[in-house]
Scaffold this motif. Sequence first.
Motif, PDB file in Angstrom:
ATOM      1  N   SER A  83       6.369  19.871 -10.463  1.00  0.00           N
ATOM      2  CA  SER A  83       6.075  19.219 -11.736  1.00  0.00           C
ATOM      3  C   SER A  83       5.842  17.722 -11.573  1.00  0.00           C
ATOM      4  O   SER A  83       5.320  17.075 -12.476  1.00  0.00           O
ATOM      5  CB  SER A  83       7.224  19.449 -12.726  1.00  0.00           C
ATOM      6  N   THR A  84       6.197  17.167 -10.422  1.00  0.00           N
ATOM      7  CA  THR A  84       6.016  15.729 -10.218  1.00  0.00           C
ATOM      8  C   THR A  84       4.598  15.366  -9.806  1.00  0.00           C
ATOM      9  O   THR A  84       4.239  14.197  -9.771  1.00  0.00           O
ATOM     10  CB  THR A  84       6.967  15.211  -9.129  1.00  0.00           C
ATOM     11  N   MET A  85       3.781  16.330  -9.434  1.00  0.00           N
ATOM     12  CA  MET A  85       2.396  16.095  -9.004  1.00  0.00           C
ATOM     13  C   MET A  85       2.302  15.364  -7.671  1.00  0.00           C
ATOM     14  O   MET A  85       1.223  14.966  -7.243  1.00  0.00           O
ATOM     15  CB  MET A  85       1.601  15.336 -10.070  1.00  0.00           C
ATOM     16  N   VAL A  86       3.418  15.149  -7.018  1.00  0.00           N
ATOM     17  CA  VAL A  86       3.460  14.507  -5.703  1.00  0.00           C
ATOM     18  C   VAL A  86       4.401  15.308  -4.827  1.00  0.00           C
ATOM     19  O   VAL A  86       5.487  15.701  -5.269  1.00  0.00           O
ATOM     20  CB  VAL A  86       3.969  13.052  -5.797  1.00  0.00           C
ATOM     21  N   TYR A  87       3.970  15.562  -3.587  1.00  0.00           N
ATOM     22  CA  TYR A  87       4.859  16.224  -2.636  1.00  0.00           C
ATOM     23  C   TYR A  87       5.495  15.214  -1.701  1.00  0.00           C
ATOM     24  O   TYR A  87       6.686  15.281  -1.391  1.00  0.00           O
ATOM     25  CB  TYR A  87       4.085  17.276  -1.839  1.00  0.00           C
ATOM     26  N   LEU A  88       4.701  14.258  -1.247  1.00  0.00           N
ATOM     27  CA  LEU A  88       5.193  13.310  -0.252  1.00  0.00           C
ATOM     28  C   LEU A  88       4.643  11.926  -0.563  1.00  0.00           C
ATOM     29  O   LEU A  88       3.478  11.774  -0.934  1.00  0.00           O
ATOM     30  CB  LEU A  88       4.760  13.746   1.148  1.00  0.00           C
ATOM     31  N   GLY A  89       5.494  10.914  -0.445  1.00  0.00           N
ATOM     32  CA  GLY A  89       5.063   9.547  -0.684  1.00  0.00           C
ATOM     33  C   GLY A  89       5.712   8.587   0.289  1.00  0.00           C
ATOM     34  O   GLY A  89       6.828   8.811   0.763  1.00  0.00           O
ATOM     35  N   TYR A  90       5.014   7.505   0.583  1.00  0.00           N
ATOM     36  CA  TYR A  90       5.545   6.464   1.463  1.00  0.00           C
ATOM     37  C   TYR A  90       4.704   5.214   1.256  1.00  0.00           C
ATOM     38  O   TYR A  90       3.604   5.254   0.676  1.00  0.00           O
ATOM     39  CB  TYR A  90       5.513   6.899   2.932  1.00  0.00           C
ATOM     40  N   GLY A  91       5.216   4.074   1.711  1.00  0.00           N
ATOM     41  CA  GLY A  91       4.479   2.834   1.480  1.00  0.00           C
ATOM     42  C   GLY A  91       4.749   1.789   2.541  1.00  0.00           C
ATOM     43  O   GLY A  91       5.629   1.942   3.405  1.00  0.00           O
ATOM     44  N   PHE A  92       3.964   0.702   2.451  1.00  0.00           N
ATOM     45  CA  PHE A  92       4.062  -0.389   3.433  1.00  0.00           C
ATOM     46  C   PHE A  92       3.957  -1.722   2.708  1.00  0.00           C
ATOM     47  O   PHE A  92       3.073  -1.923   1.869  1.00  0.00           O
ATOM     48  CB  PHE A  92       2.934  -0.293   4.473  1.00  0.00           C
TER      49      PHE A  92
ATOM     50  N   ALA B 229       0.865  -1.189   0.000  1.00  0.00           N
ATOM     51  CA  ALA B 229       0.000   0.000   0.000  1.00  0.00           C
ATOM     52  C   ALA B 229       0.895   1.231   0.000  1.00  0.00           C
ATOM     53  O   ALA B 229       1.747   1.379   0.884  1.00  0.00           O
ATOM     54  CB  ALA B 229      -0.923   0.011   1.211  1.00  0.00           C
ATOM     55  N   ASN B 230       0.718   2.075  -1.003  1.00  0.00           N
ATOM     56  CA  ASN B 230       1.469   3.329  -1.100  1.00  0.00           C
ATOM     57  C   ASN B 230       0.538   4.507  -0.874  1.00  0.00           C
ATOM     58  O   ASN B 230      -0.630   4.453  -1.263  1.00  0.00           O
ATOM     59  CB  ASN B 230       2.109   3.485  -2.480  1.00  0.00           C
ATOM     60  N   PHE B 231       1.048   5.557  -0.281  1.00  0.00           N
ATOM     61  CA  PHE B 231       0.263   6.759  -0.053  1.00  0.00           C
ATOM     62  C   PHE B 231       0.965   7.925  -0.753  1.00  0.00           C
ATOM     63  O   PHE B 231       2.184   8.096  -0.616  1.00  0.00           O
ATOM     64  CB  PHE B 231       0.119   7.052   1.439  1.00  0.00           C
ATOM     65  N   ALA B 232       0.186   8.714  -1.489  1.00  0.00           N
ATOM     66  CA  ALA B 232       0.732   9.870  -2.205  1.00  0.00           C
ATOM     67  C   ALA B 232      -0.026  11.109  -1.776  1.00  0.00           C
ATOM     68  O   ALA B 232      -1.254  11.129  -1.780  1.00  0.00           O
ATOM     69  CB  ALA B 232       0.609   9.666  -3.713  1.00  0.00           C
ATOM     70  N   LEU B 233       0.703  12.156  -1.415  1.00  0.00           N
ATOM     71  CA  LEU B 233       0.110  13.418  -0.978  1.00  0.00           C
ATOM     72  C   LEU B 233       0.517  14.522  -1.926  1.00  0.00           C
ATOM     73  O   LEU B 233       1.701  14.726  -2.200  1.00  0.00           O
ATOM     74  CB  LEU B 233       0.578  13.761   0.440  1.00  0.00           C
ATOM     75  N   PHE B 234      -0.477  15.232  -2.429  1.00  0.00           N
ATOM     76  CA  PHE B 234      -0.242  16.460  -3.196  1.00  0.00           C
ATOM     77  C   PHE B 234      -0.623  17.625  -2.299  1.00  0.00           C
ATOM     78  O   PHE B 234      -1.736  17.679  -1.770  1.00  0.00           O
ATOM     79  CB  PHE B 234      -1.091  16.471  -4.469  1.00  0.00           C
TER      80      PHE B 234
END
Length: 624
Positions: free
Chosen positions: A447-456, A408-413
Amino acid sequence: MKKQACLLLLMLLFLSLGLPDPVYGQLGNARISLLGADDQPLSQLVDGNTVRLRIELPSSATVETQVDFLVSGIALPVAGCAIKSGRSTCESEPLVSLGWYWDADGGAQPERLISTLVNGTQAEGSLIVKVIPRPVVMVHGFNADFHTWDAYLGPQGYLTELGLRGFAVGDGQVSGVMKTGSLGDPFTRTNSIAQNAEILSEYIDHVQEATGAEQVDLLVHSMGGMISRYYLDRLMTEDDVAQLIILGTPMAGSSCAALPAALGMMLPATLEIQPGYMVGVFNQQIVRRRGVPFHALAGTKLLDAVQSPCTPVPSDVVVTIDSVRAIPMPVEEIALLHTELNTSRDVFDTFVLPLLKTPAGTFDSPADPPVGSNAPASNQFSRVFTGHINPGETRELVIPIDANVTVANFALFDTSRSLAIIVTGASGNQIALDPLKNGLVRIDDPSTMVYLGYGFNQPKPGQWIVTLQTTASTPPEGADFALAAQFNGGAQLQASQDKTIPSQGESVNVRAALSAAGVPVPLQTARAILRRPDGSAETLEMKIEGGEALLTVRPFLSGIYGLEIDVTAQSADGFVIDRAAFLTFEVQPSVLQTRLVLVVVIFGLALAVALLFLLVAFLRRKKA
């Protein structure tokens, strides 16, 4: 008798020595000219320009004579012509001087010596021509501007070191500025790909006027490759581009674009980048390359699924290698992130530079590929959670994870790129995020459309809570956010539409179904968020029937629509399932509307002419 025969033979031999050459007269001091488009002689040319070669012998040929033109450092003749009997000159057919500035070893050739073979014999006389390298036009991508190419521009830029002239769209060297989005004003609409391609077309025209170049090399990053493909297919009328050099363009789209799109930001660009649009709309229509060779580089820094917040792996964070490979073209790989592809010295030295130095005779002219593209496997998402958070506030988001989810990955914009997060697992314990174990990454480049990401890996099924917190860096006006989870394994949502390019008023039928381990899962709720071309949005309830969610949409505005399908269900073991799918379609103007617009234009022109006629008549009467 023998004596008479010998005398006759000697006489013939003597006479033959005094006769003009029986083929072409004298070779000495042949005059060679290089002719431009206006038939005027040139002493210099820009690499890639179309020219003709002319020869003039000191005397007329007695029979038709073949001439081959040679350019120093190029093995084979570059052109030829035939001098007719009784004439002393001939001109070659037009030839393209692509690669004349570079030799086969990559060395610069600022001068070329042009000579000739006349009936296979080297003629005296030659011409030295100065050769100027082709300009390089650079095209930035989503949510960016010409500063994307700072490493290439300026006195210390990569191109300047080699004596190459670089132009980046929007840099002010010539006119033309694209609109692909800005976090400083995210709700202002962007141009469409087509509109940005119009600007690119004009920019290239201005570069050609400023440099005298007939052809340029196009170097593109990310969405710049989509804009350039549209330009080549729909707008380029001459052979204006020598080659397209592509860095990290998502030819099958990027799922990460769903985050800003869910906030209604930077539309329509955030809809055009999505896989549904690129695969179902763009790649079905934009296929012509006009003989321009494509060369692509894909970033493959992320190889572990837990590291990649909103795309499958291998990826560069936002673009997968499968997306780059979605259309036929040679693709190379490099272990870099998306934001490094346009700045890396290694990328320039090992990928871009060898292509810029392509020598004469080695340029491909590939045929257009078949319509369509390879569609990479779709990844599974939760719904996109959106909102606004003011300084000092917190926000809890509950994201259910069902059984058999392996990653499970989480992406924050985050528009402010300032929010902090606290993650509480299904066990109720807070989890300290680790860059290695959880692939925690913060990316400050919008430009990446993602600020923060993490996963489990192997997340415990149940309700996970993500708490968003403001920080001292959060601006007084707060921050808009969008957060979604990406799942490997677990339930699978399949959503489809029967049309991707409907006409105005034509029904688009949408259906969605959920399954787990290949077995249908009954839906509990299903809704669709429809985003229209004018920026408005509407939430529509979907009808659940026979294990599917159904919806019919009749769009009346022409343009690009986005559709987020959100469903919930309960698995056999009691866990909540939350899934989302993202569809796009582009509505074409109806024939009636097109005719109506034409009638209005014609009526307007007629009215303007009539008013002008009346004004002239009035002025004449007043003068009289």
